[in-house]
Design a protein around this motif. Structure first.
Motif, PDB file in Angstrom:
ATOM      1  N   PHE A  83     -69.229  49.555  51.157  1.00 48.47           N
ATOM      2  CA  PHE A  83     -70.613  49.741  51.626  1.00 48.47           C
ATOM      3  C   PHE A  83     -72.323  48.848  51.950  1.00 48.47           C
ATOM      4  O   PHE A  83     -72.313  48.365  50.872  1.00 48.47           O
ATOM      5  CB  PHE A  83     -71.067  51.191  51.730  1.00 48.47           C
ATOM      6  CG  PHE A  83     -70.182  52.250  52.224  1.00 48.47           C
ATOM      7  CD1 PHE A  83     -70.856  52.598  52.799  1.00 48.47           C
ATOM      8  CD2 PHE A  83     -69.183  52.809  51.425  1.00 48.47           C
ATOM      9  CE1 PHE A  83     -69.844  53.791  54.021  1.00 48.47           C
ATOM     10  CE2 PHE A  83     -68.075  53.625  51.809  1.00 48.47           C
ATOM     11  CZ  PHE A  83     -69.001  53.741  53.210  1.00 48.47           C
ATOM     12  N   LYS A  84     -72.992  48.764  52.519  1.00 51.57           N
ATOM     13  CA  LYS A  84     -73.757  48.162  52.943  1.00 51.57           C
ATOM     14  C   LYS A  84     -74.818  49.221  53.055  1.00 51.57           C
ATOM     15  O   LYS A  84     -74.743  49.629  54.149  1.00 51.57           O
ATOM     16  CB  LYS A  84     -73.811  46.446  53.218  1.00 51.57           C
ATOM     17  CG  LYS A  84     -74.609  45.652  54.454  1.00 51.57           C
ATOM     18  CD  LYS A  84     -74.198  44.424  54.863  1.00 51.57           C
ATOM     19  CE  LYS A  84     -75.158  44.041  55.785  1.00 51.57           C
ATOM     20  NZ  LYS A  84     -74.975  43.147  56.246  1.00 51.57           N
ATOM     21  N   ASN A  85     -75.986  49.267  53.116  1.00 57.11           N
ATOM     22  CA  ASN A  85     -77.417  49.564  53.783  1.00 57.11           C
ATOM     23  C   ASN A  85     -76.788  50.821  53.431  1.00 57.11           C
ATOM     24  O   ASN A  85     -77.207  51.168  54.314  1.00 57.11           O
ATOM     25  CB  ASN A  85     -77.395  48.928  54.824  1.00 57.11           C
ATOM     26  CG  ASN A  85     -78.186  47.525  55.124  1.00 57.11           C
ATOM     27  OD1 ASN A  85     -78.829  46.785  54.224  1.00 57.11           O
ATOM     28  ND2 ASN A  85     -77.581  46.646  55.860  1.00 57.11           N
ATOM     29  N   ALA A  86     -76.039  51.299  52.432  1.00 59.91           N
ATOM     30  CA  ALA A  86     -76.487  52.613  52.222  1.00 59.91           C
ATOM     31  C   ALA A  86     -76.586  53.224  51.917  1.00 59.91           C
ATOM     32  O   ALA A  86     -77.857  53.767  50.506  1.00 59.91           O
ATOM     33  CB  ALA A  86     -74.571  52.692  52.220  1.00 59.91           C
ATOM     34  N   THR A  87     -76.463  54.935  51.874  1.00 57.88           N
ATOM     35  CA  THR A  87     -77.769  56.094  51.814  1.00 57.88           C
ATOM     36  C   THR A  87     -76.164  57.234  51.142  1.00 57.88           C
ATOM     37  O   THR A  87     -75.603  57.782  51.871  1.00 57.88           O
ATOM     38  CB  THR A  87     -78.619  56.563  52.300  1.00 57.88           C
ATOM     39  OG1 THR A  87     -79.730  55.489  52.741  1.00 57.88           O
ATOM     40  CG2 THR A  87     -78.990  57.915  51.641  1.00 57.88           C
ATOM     41  N   ALA A  88     -76.218  57.743  49.953  1.00 55.51           N
ATOM     42  CA  ALA A  88     -75.718  58.732  49.388  1.00 55.51           C
ATOM     43  C   ALA A  88     -76.146  59.306  49.406  1.00 55.51           C
ATOM     44  O   ALA A  88     -77.280  59.963  48.869  1.00 55.51           O
ATOM     45  CB  ALA A  88     -74.973  57.952  47.696  1.00 55.51           C
ATOM     46  N   GLY A  92     -69.970  45.345  41.853  1.00 55.03           N
ATOM     47  CA  GLY A  92     -70.857  46.102  41.845  1.00 55.03           C
ATOM     48  C   GLY A  92     -70.929  46.681  43.490  1.00 55.03           C
ATOM     49  O   GLY A  92     -72.227  47.219  43.843  1.00 55.03           O
ATOM     50  N   LYS A  93     -69.536  46.992  43.996  1.00 57.60           N
ATOM     51  CA  LYS A  93     -69.892  47.616  45.506  1.00 57.60           C
ATOM     52  C   LYS A  93     -68.686  48.752  45.589  1.00 57.60           C
ATOM     53  O   LYS A  93     -67.832  48.646  45.230  1.00 57.60           O
ATOM     54  CB  LYS A  93     -69.908  46.171  46.311  1.00 57.60           C
ATOM     55  CG  LYS A  93     -70.858  45.865  46.478  1.00 57.60           C
ATOM     56  CD  LYS A  93     -70.582  44.444  47.970  1.00 57.60           C
ATOM     57  CE  LYS A  93     -71.948  43.587  47.344  1.00 57.60           C
ATOM     58  NZ  LYS A  93     -70.598  42.016  47.835  1.00 57.60           N
ATOM     59  N   LEU A  94     -68.935  48.903  46.299  1.00 57.83           N
ATOM     60  CA  LEU A  94     -68.094  50.939  46.480  1.00 57.83           C
ATOM     61  C   LEU A  94     -67.742  50.364  47.714  1.00 57.83           C
ATOM     62  O   LEU A  94     -67.700  49.703  48.879  1.00 57.83           O
ATOM     63  CB  LEU A  94     -69.115  51.740  46.982  1.00 57.83           C
ATOM     64  CG  LEU A  94     -68.308  53.130  47.568  1.00 57.83           C
ATOM     65  CD1 LEU A  94     -67.295  53.741  45.990  1.00 57.83           C
ATOM     66  CD2 LEU A  94     -69.139  54.429  47.917  1.00 57.83           C
ATOM     67  N   ASP A 142     -71.710  57.214  39.944  1.00 61.29           N
ATOM     68  CA  ASP A 142     -71.644  59.063  39.981  1.00 61.29           C
ATOM     69  C   ASP A 142     -71.327  58.700  41.425  1.00 61.29           C
ATOM     70  O   ASP A 142     -70.094  59.925  41.216  1.00 61.29           O
ATOM     71  CB  ASP A 142     -73.046  59.873  39.951  1.00 61.29           C
ATOM     72  CG  ASP A 142     -73.722  58.505  38.230  1.00 61.29           C
ATOM     73  OD1 ASP A 142     -72.543  59.115  37.253  1.00 61.29           O
ATOM     74  OD2 ASP A 142     -74.449  58.660  38.677  1.00 61.29           O
ATOM     75  N   VAL A 143     -71.421  57.899  42.174  1.00 60.98           N
ATOM     76  CA  VAL A 143     -71.058  58.189  43.573  1.00 60.98           C
ATOM     77  C   VAL A 143     -69.237  58.277  44.095  1.00 60.98           C
ATOM     78  O   VAL A 143     -68.728  58.853  44.319  1.00 60.98           O
ATOM     79  CB  VAL A 143     -71.825  57.405  44.985  1.00 60.98           C
ATOM     80  CG1 VAL A 143     -71.106  57.418  46.231  1.00 60.98           C
ATOM     81  CG2 VAL A 143     -72.656  57.758  44.688  1.00 60.98           C
ATOM     82  N   CYS A 144     -69.177  56.888  42.586  1.00 53.84           N
ATOM     83  CA  CYS A 144     -67.421  56.761  43.266  1.00 53.84           C
ATOM     84  C   CYS A 144     -66.383  58.041  42.299  1.00 53.84           C
ATOM     85  O   CYS A 144     -66.202  58.654  42.833  1.00 53.84           O
ATOM     86  CB  CYS A 144     -67.396  55.306  42.185  1.00 53.84           C
ATOM     87  SG  CYS A 144     -65.517  55.007  43.187  1.00 53.84           S
ATOM     88  N   LYS A 145     -66.598  58.225  40.893  1.00 59.42           N
ATOM     89  CA  LYS A 145     -66.483  59.440  40.519  1.00 59.42           C
ATOM     90  C   LYS A 145     -66.151  60.433  41.094  1.00 59.42           C
ATOM     91  O   LYS A 145     -65.381  61.623  40.973  1.00 59.42           O
ATOM     92  CB  LYS A 145     -67.792  59.893  38.665  1.00 59.42           C
ATOM     93  CG  LYS A 145     -67.241  58.533  37.713  1.00 59.42           C
ATOM     94  CD  LYS A 145     -68.183  59.250  37.161  1.00 59.42           C
ATOM     95  CE  LYS A 145     -67.547  57.904  35.451  1.00 59.42           C
ATOM     96  NZ  LYS A 145     -68.457  58.234  34.684  1.00 59.42           N
ATOM     97  N   PHE A 170     -60.106  59.943  54.238  1.00 59.39           N
ATOM     98  CA  PHE A 170     -59.089  59.301  53.281  1.00 59.39           C
ATOM     99  C   PHE A 170     -59.209  58.710  52.105  1.00 59.39           C
ATOM    100  O   PHE A 170     -59.339  60.724  51.291  1.00 59.39           O
ATOM    101  CB  PHE A 170     -60.114  58.035  53.347  1.00 59.39           C
ATOM    102  CG  PHE A 170     -59.548  57.049  54.468  1.00 59.39           C
ATOM    103  CD1 PHE A 170     -60.818  55.762  53.967  1.00 59.39           C
ATOM    104  CD2 PHE A 170     -59.724  56.368  55.366  1.00 59.39           C
ATOM    105  CE1 PHE A 170     -60.049  54.559  54.825  1.00 59.39           C
ATOM    106  CE2 PHE A 170     -59.908  55.904  56.340  1.00 59.39           C
ATOM    107  CZ  PHE A 170     -59.357  54.998  56.096  1.00 59.39           C
ATOM    108  N   GLY A 171     -58.338  58.458  50.987  1.00 56.21           N
ATOM    109  CA  GLY A 171     -58.677  58.698  49.012  1.00 56.21           C
ATOM    110  C   GLY A 171     -59.192  57.732  48.552  1.00 56.21           C
ATOM    111  O   GLY A 171     -59.312  58.184  46.961  1.00 56.21           O
ATOM    112  N   THR A 172     -59.166  56.362  48.876  1.00 57.14           N
ATOM    113  CA  THR A 172     -59.220  55.274  48.546  1.00 57.14           C
ATOM    114  C   THR A 172     -61.245  55.296  47.628  1.00 57.14           C
ATOM    115  O   THR A 172     -61.710  55.374  48.432  1.00 57.14           O
ATOM    116  CB  THR A 172     -59.026  54.208  48.465  1.00 57.14           C
ATOM    117  OG1 THR A 172     -59.759  54.080  50.094  1.00 57.14           O
ATOM    118  CG2 THR A 172     -57.626  54.248  48.965  1.00 57.14           C
ATOM    119  N   ALA A 173     -61.695  54.944  46.418  1.00 62.22           N
ATOM    120  CA  ALA A 173     -63.025  54.614  46.606  1.00 62.22           C
ATOM    121  C   ALA A 173     -62.634  53.904  45.169  1.00 62.22           C
ATOM    122  O   ALA A 173     -62.270  54.446  44.177  1.00 62.22           O
ATOM    123  CB  ALA A 173     -63.633  55.934  45.604  1.00 62.22           C
TER     124      ALA A 173
END
Length: 133
Positions: free
Chosen positions: A114-119, A40-42, A6-9, A32-35
């Motif tokens: 990303f590691k130890n991340a919060t969206a 299993g990681k962003l 969902d975050v990536c979308k 930026f524009g890449t995601a």
């Protein structure tokens, strides 16, 4: 905002997001524009020759901000470089337009996850949603 997908979308729907880094004691923000989801990681992508790459190396704590359809997404976390060729290939395959500028073996293409991340997804009209990853 239930999953990393969902975050990536959301980032892809926004098209452009803004990545904030620190350069010494000064903030730096750029589009930026890449995601991309890989293993299993962003992931995001940049070039090793760019100032942003050097800023991330010095301080990997970053934040992203994107807006789409009246909602905004902030992602804070640590970026970790993935020097695996397969990760670079996966990113470039997901963004074929980048192949005019980058190649998985050019010594410049760089991907981070990303590691130890919060969206945090926010809106003026809906409850805030948070995902830790």
């Amino acid at each position: 905002m239930k999953t990393l997908l969902d975050v990536c979308k959301f980032l892809k729907a926004a098209g452009t997001y803004y990545l904030a880094t620190v350069d010494g004691d000064k903030p730096r923000v750029r589009p930026f524009g890449t995601a991309h989801i890989y293993n299993g990681k962003l992931y995001i992508q940049t070039g090793k020759k760019k100032a942003v790459s050097h800023q991330i190396a010095a301080n990997p704590n970053v934040e992203i901000c994107a807006m789409a359809d009246g909602d905004w997404l902030r992602i804070e976390g640590e970026l970790v470089e993935d020097d695996d060729r397969a990760a670079r290939v996966s990113m470039l395959d997901a963004y074929p337009e980048l192949k005019a500028l980058y190649d998985a073996d050019d010594g410049n293409t760089q991907v981070f996850y990303f590691k130890n991340a919060t969206a945090t997804l926010s809106s003026f009209t809906k409850p805030q949603e948070t995902l830790n990853f």
